[in-house]
Design a protein around this motif. Structure first.
Motif, PDB file in Angstrom:
ATOM      1  N   ASP A  44       0.838  -1.191   0.000  1.00  0.00           N
ATOM      2  CA  ASP A  44       0.000   0.000   0.000  1.00  0.00           C
ATOM      3  C   ASP A  44       0.882   1.253   0.000  1.00  0.00           C
ATOM      4  OD1 ASP A  44       0.899   0.387   2.646  1.00  0.00           O
ATOM      5  OD2 ASP A  44      -0.910  -0.477   3.515  1.00  0.00           O
ATOM      6  N   GLY A  45       0.240   2.414  -0.009  1.00  0.00           N
ATOM      7  CA  GLY A  45       0.957   3.684  -0.067  1.00  0.00           C
ATOM      8  C   GLY A  45       1.865   3.937   1.124  1.00  0.00           C
ATOM      9  N   ASP A  46       1.438   3.525   2.318  1.00  0.00           N
ATOM     10  CA  ASP A  46       2.280   3.716   3.495  1.00  0.00           C
ATOM     11  C   ASP A  46       3.521   2.831   3.416  1.00  0.00           C
ATOM     12  OD1 ASP A  46       0.587   5.628   4.565  1.00  0.00           O
ATOM     13  OD2 ASP A  46      -0.509   4.188   5.797  1.00  0.00           O
ATOM     14  N   HIS A  47       3.359   1.626   2.896  1.00  0.00           N
ATOM     15  CA  HIS A  47       4.506   0.735   2.687  1.00  0.00           C
ATOM     16  C   HIS A  47       5.518   1.432   1.773  1.00  0.00           C
ATOM     17  CE1 HIS A  47       6.789  -2.427   0.618  1.00  0.00           C
ATOM     18  NE2 HIS A  47       6.516  -3.218   1.643  1.00  0.00           N
ATOM     19  N   GLY A  48       5.025   1.998   0.671  1.00  0.00           N
ATOM     20  CA  GLY A  48       5.903   2.706  -0.257  1.00  0.00           C
ATOM     21  C   GLY A  48       6.597   3.886   0.394  1.00  0.00           C
ATOM     22  N   ARG A  49       5.885   4.602   1.257  1.00  0.00           N
ATOM     23  CA  ARG A  49       6.473   5.760   1.944  1.00  0.00           C
ATOM     24  C   ARG A  49       7.578   5.311   2.896  1.00  0.00           C
ATOM     25  NH1 ARG A  49       9.160   9.481   3.079  1.00  0.00           N
ATOM     26  NH2 ARG A  49       8.496  11.372   4.146  1.00  0.00           N
ATOM     27  N   ILE A  50       7.384   4.194   3.559  1.00  0.00           N
ATOM     28  CA  ILE A  50       8.420   3.672   4.468  1.00  0.00           C
ATOM     29  C   ILE A  50       9.668   3.304   3.676  1.00  0.00           C
ATOM     30  CG2 ILE A  50       9.021   1.729   5.981  1.00  0.00           C
ATOM     31  CD1 ILE A  50       6.030   1.858   6.944  1.00  0.00           C
ATOM     32  N   ILE A  51       9.503   2.647   2.541  1.00  0.00           N
ATOM     33  CA  ILE A  51      10.652   2.289   1.709  1.00  0.00           C
ATOM     34  C   ILE A  51      11.347   3.551   1.201  1.00  0.00           C
ATOM     35  CG2 ILE A  51      11.371   1.162  -0.438  1.00  0.00           C
ATOM     36  CD1 ILE A  51      10.765  -0.806   1.869  1.00  0.00           C
ATOM     37  N   GLU A  52      10.578   4.566   0.815  1.00  0.00           N
ATOM     38  CA  GLU A  52      11.149   5.852   0.383  1.00  0.00           C
ATOM     39  C   GLU A  52      11.979   6.480   1.497  1.00  0.00           C
ATOM     40  OE1 GLU A  52       9.632  10.397  -0.465  1.00  0.00           O
ATOM     41  OE2 GLU A  52       8.209   8.762  -0.786  1.00  0.00           O
ATOM     42  N   TRP A  53      11.419   6.541   2.703  1.00  0.00           N
ATOM     43  CA  TRP A  53      12.098   7.113   3.871  1.00  0.00           C
ATOM     44  C   TRP A  53      13.412   6.376   4.139  1.00  0.00           C
ATOM     45  CZ3 TRP A  53      12.383   4.134   8.504  1.00  0.00           C
ATOM     46  CH2 TRP A  53      12.917   4.796   9.603  1.00  0.00           C
ATOM     47  N   ASP A  96      26.835  -3.483  11.326  1.00  0.00           N
ATOM     48  CA  ASP A  96      27.656  -3.669  10.131  1.00  0.00           C
ATOM     49  C   ASP A  96      27.152  -4.862   9.338  1.00  0.00           C
ATOM     50  OD1 ASP A  96      29.264  -1.512  10.677  1.00  0.00           O
ATOM     51  OD2 ASP A  96      30.738  -2.691  11.791  1.00  0.00           O
ATOM     52  N   PRO A  97      27.169  -4.788   8.065  1.00  0.00           N
ATOM     53  CA  PRO A  97      27.872  -3.823   7.214  1.00  0.00           C
ATOM     54  C   PRO A  97      27.088  -2.542   6.933  1.00  0.00           C
ATOM     55  CG  PRO A  97      26.911  -5.494   5.834  1.00  0.00           C
ATOM     56  CD  PRO A  97      26.601  -5.883   7.253  1.00  0.00           C
ATOM     57  N   VAL A  98      25.897  -2.389   7.505  1.00  0.00           N
ATOM     58  CA  VAL A  98      25.098  -1.189   7.261  1.00  0.00           C
ATOM     59  C   VAL A  98      25.612  -0.041   8.126  1.00  0.00           C
ATOM     60  CG1 VAL A  98      22.773  -0.209   7.208  1.00  0.00           C
ATOM     61  CG2 VAL A  98      23.116  -2.627   6.646  1.00  0.00           C
ATOM     62  N   GLY A  99      25.640  -0.220   9.436  1.00  0.00           N
ATOM     63  CA  GLY A  99      26.253   0.740  10.336  1.00  0.00           C
ATOM     64  C   GLY A  99      25.604   2.105  10.414  1.00  0.00           C
ATOM     65  N   ILE A 100      24.282   2.169  10.353  1.00  0.00           N
ATOM     66  CA  ILE A 100      23.614   3.461  10.521  1.00  0.00           C
ATOM     67  C   ILE A 100      22.594   3.376  11.649  1.00  0.00           C
ATOM     68  CG2 ILE A 100      23.980   4.200   8.138  1.00  0.00           C
ATOM     69  CD1 ILE A 100      21.126   3.513   7.482  1.00  0.00           C
ATOM     70  N   GLU A 101      22.290   4.529  12.224  1.00  0.00           N
ATOM     71  CA  GLU A 101      21.294   4.610  13.287  1.00  0.00           C
ATOM     72  C   GLU A 101      19.998   5.150  12.708  1.00  0.00           C
ATOM     73  OE1 GLU A 101      20.637   6.660  17.683  1.00  0.00           O
ATOM     74  OE2 GLU A 101      22.635   6.579  16.805  1.00  0.00           O
ATOM     75  N   LEU A 102      18.894   4.479  13.033  1.00  0.00           N
ATOM     76  CA  LEU A 102      17.576   4.910  12.574  1.00  0.00           C
ATOM     77  C   LEU A 102      16.798   5.511  13.727  1.00  0.00           C
ATOM     78  CD1 LEU A 102      16.164   1.899  10.494  1.00  0.00           C
ATOM     79  CD2 LEU A 102      17.218   3.986   9.629  1.00  0.00           C
ATOM     80  N   ASP A 103      16.269   6.700  13.521  1.00  0.00           N
ATOM     81  CA  ASP A 103      15.288   7.272  14.437  1.00  0.00           C
ATOM     82  C   ASP A 103      13.933   6.827  13.899  1.00  0.00           C
ATOM     83  OD1 ASP A 103      13.512   8.734  15.941  1.00  0.00           O
ATOM     84  OD2 ASP A 103      14.210  10.693  15.225  1.00  0.00           O
ATOM     85  N   THR A 104      13.246   5.959  14.610  1.00  0.00           N
ATOM     86  CA  THR A 104      12.016   5.349  14.089  1.00  0.00           C
ATOM     87  C   THR A 104      10.758   6.188  14.353  1.00  0.00           C
ATOM     88  OG1 THR A 104      11.587   4.039  16.077  1.00  0.00           O
ATOM     89  CG2 THR A 104      13.040   3.067  14.403  1.00  0.00           C
ATOM     90  N   GLU A 105      10.912   7.391  14.863  1.00  0.00           N
ATOM     91  CA  GLU A 105       9.766   8.260  15.154  1.00  0.00           C
ATOM     92  C   GLU A 105       8.832   8.433  13.948  1.00  0.00           C
ATOM     93  OE1 GLU A 105       7.176  10.491  17.392  1.00  0.00           O
ATOM     94  OE2 GLU A 105       8.970   9.506  18.187  1.00  0.00           O
ATOM     95  N   PRO A 106       9.348   8.670  12.726  1.00  0.00           N
ATOM     96  CA  PRO A 106       8.441   8.866  11.589  1.00  0.00           C
ATOM     97  C   PRO A 106       7.550   7.669  11.285  1.00  0.00           C
ATOM     98  CG  PRO A 106      10.650   9.626  11.033  1.00  0.00           C
ATOM     99  CD  PRO A 106      10.751   8.915  12.346  1.00  0.00           C
ATOM    100  N   LEU A 107       7.956   6.487  11.683  1.00  0.00           N
ATOM    101  CA  LEU A 107       7.152   5.283  11.388  1.00  0.00           C
ATOM    102  C   LEU A 107       5.777   5.331  12.057  1.00  0.00           C
ATOM    103  CD1 LEU A 107       9.942   2.583  11.680  1.00  0.00           C
ATOM    104  CD2 LEU A 107       8.911   3.472   9.586  1.00  0.00           C
ATOM    105  N   LYS A 108       5.646   6.095  13.121  1.00  0.00           N
ATOM    106  CA  LYS A 108       4.353   6.215  13.802  1.00  0.00           C
ATOM    107  C   LYS A 108       3.261   6.748  12.872  1.00  0.00           C
ATOM    108  CE  LYS A 108       6.083   7.072  18.484  1.00  0.00           C
ATOM    109  NZ  LYS A 108       6.128   8.074  19.572  1.00  0.00           N
ATOM    110  N   ASP A 109       3.680   7.527  11.854  1.00  0.00           N
ATOM    111  CA  ASP A 109       2.708   8.122  10.935  1.00  0.00           C
ATOM    112  C   ASP A 109       2.256   7.181   9.829  1.00  0.00           C
ATOM    113  OD1 ASP A 109       2.849  10.540  12.308  1.00  0.00           O
ATOM    114  OD2 ASP A 109       4.495  11.280  11.051  1.00  0.00           O
ATOM    115  N   TRP A 110       2.922   6.016   9.696  1.00  0.00           N
ATOM    116  CA  TRP A 110       2.642   5.142   8.559  1.00  0.00           C
ATOM    117  C   TRP A 110       2.190   3.753   8.978  1.00  0.00           C
ATOM    118  CZ3 TRP A 110       8.069   7.060   7.605  1.00  0.00           C
ATOM    119  CH2 TRP A 110       8.040   8.382   7.131  1.00  0.00           C
ATOM    120  N   VAL A 111       1.429   3.674  10.040  1.00  0.00           N
ATOM    121  CA  VAL A 111       0.875   2.390  10.480  1.00  0.00           C
ATOM    122  C   VAL A 111      -0.544   2.261   9.927  1.00  0.00           C
ATOM    123  CG1 VAL A 111       2.280   2.234  12.563  1.00  0.00           C
ATOM    124  CG2 VAL A 111       0.067   3.349  12.686  1.00  0.00           C
ATOM    125  N   HIS A 112      -1.121   1.082  10.085  1.00  0.00           N
ATOM    126  CA  HIS A 112      -2.463   0.816   9.546  1.00  0.00           C
ATOM    127  C   HIS A 112      -3.502   1.592  10.325  1.00  0.00           C
ATOM    128  CE1 HIS A 112      -0.814  -2.489   7.254  1.00  0.00           C
ATOM    129  NE2 HIS A 112      -0.232  -2.910   8.343  1.00  0.00           N
TER     130      HIS A 112
END
Length: 195
Positions: free
Chosen positions: A46-55, A179-195
């Protein structure tokens, strides 16, 4: 989906690939996977799934401009069983899948990403079968963005059977992709893209 409904749940690799070609030819809205010797049908994102992948794509490119989060690239995802999985995203260096078909080798993939779709098979597929298949394939990191549970699970350190480390954080907290990704995610935006 009449062709799918008429099939048994145990298919050969060739039968699976023929079903996938049929679904594409007839323009049916379904995605097929072949994990752990079983055919799976997964909901079209769905559209929210696409937005999460974009983010997530933007964050990965900011971390390394040579990376790309390939959405929906089919992967051969099992070492000792023939299998095909279609992760929501596959993080790999740019050009990794050039010259490969719909079902590419997982070699070079740094991380696979799944975003739950809320369909009836999500629990078994995304939380049980795929972590095992991805670990068996030696994929370094499996990121599960679970919109049903409002949490992120980071699987790492595959031992060929399972992931030895699994970190779980609720949406709103930060999590480090090892690693091998080694980045930190702030998951706050995910709250806007739930069902």
């Amino acid at each position: 989906m009449s062709v799918v409904e008429e099939r048994s749940s145990v298919l050969t690799q060739d039968e699976f690939e023929e079903l996938a070609r049929h679904a594409i030819r007839t323009n049916e809205a379904l995605w097929l996977e072949f994990v752990d010797g079983k055919m799976g049908i997964k909901a079209v994102p769905d559209g929210d799934h696409g937005r999460i992948i974009e983010w997530l794509s933007r964050l990965c490119i900011q971390a390394d401009t040579n990376w790309w989060l390939y959405p929906d690239q089919g992967l051969r995802a099992e070492m000792y069983r023939k299998g095909n999985a279609r992760p929501g995203g596959s993080l790999a260096p740019s050009g990794t899948f050039v010259g490969q078909g719909e079902w590419a080798s997982a070699d070079g993939v740094l991380m696979v990403v799944e975003v739950t779709s809320g369909d009836a098979d999500t629990d078994q597929r995304d939380r049980v079968e795929k972590p095992r298949a991805y670990a068996e394939s030696g994929l370094p990191v499996y990121l599960l963005i679970d919109r049903d549970a409002c949490e992120v699970k980071v699987h790492s350190q595959p031992d060929g059977v399972r992931y030895e480390l699994v970190s779980t954080v609720p949406f709103g907290k930060s999590v480090v992709l090892p690693d091998p990704v080694g980045i930190e995610l702030d998951t706050e935006p995910l709250k806007d893209w739930v069902h």
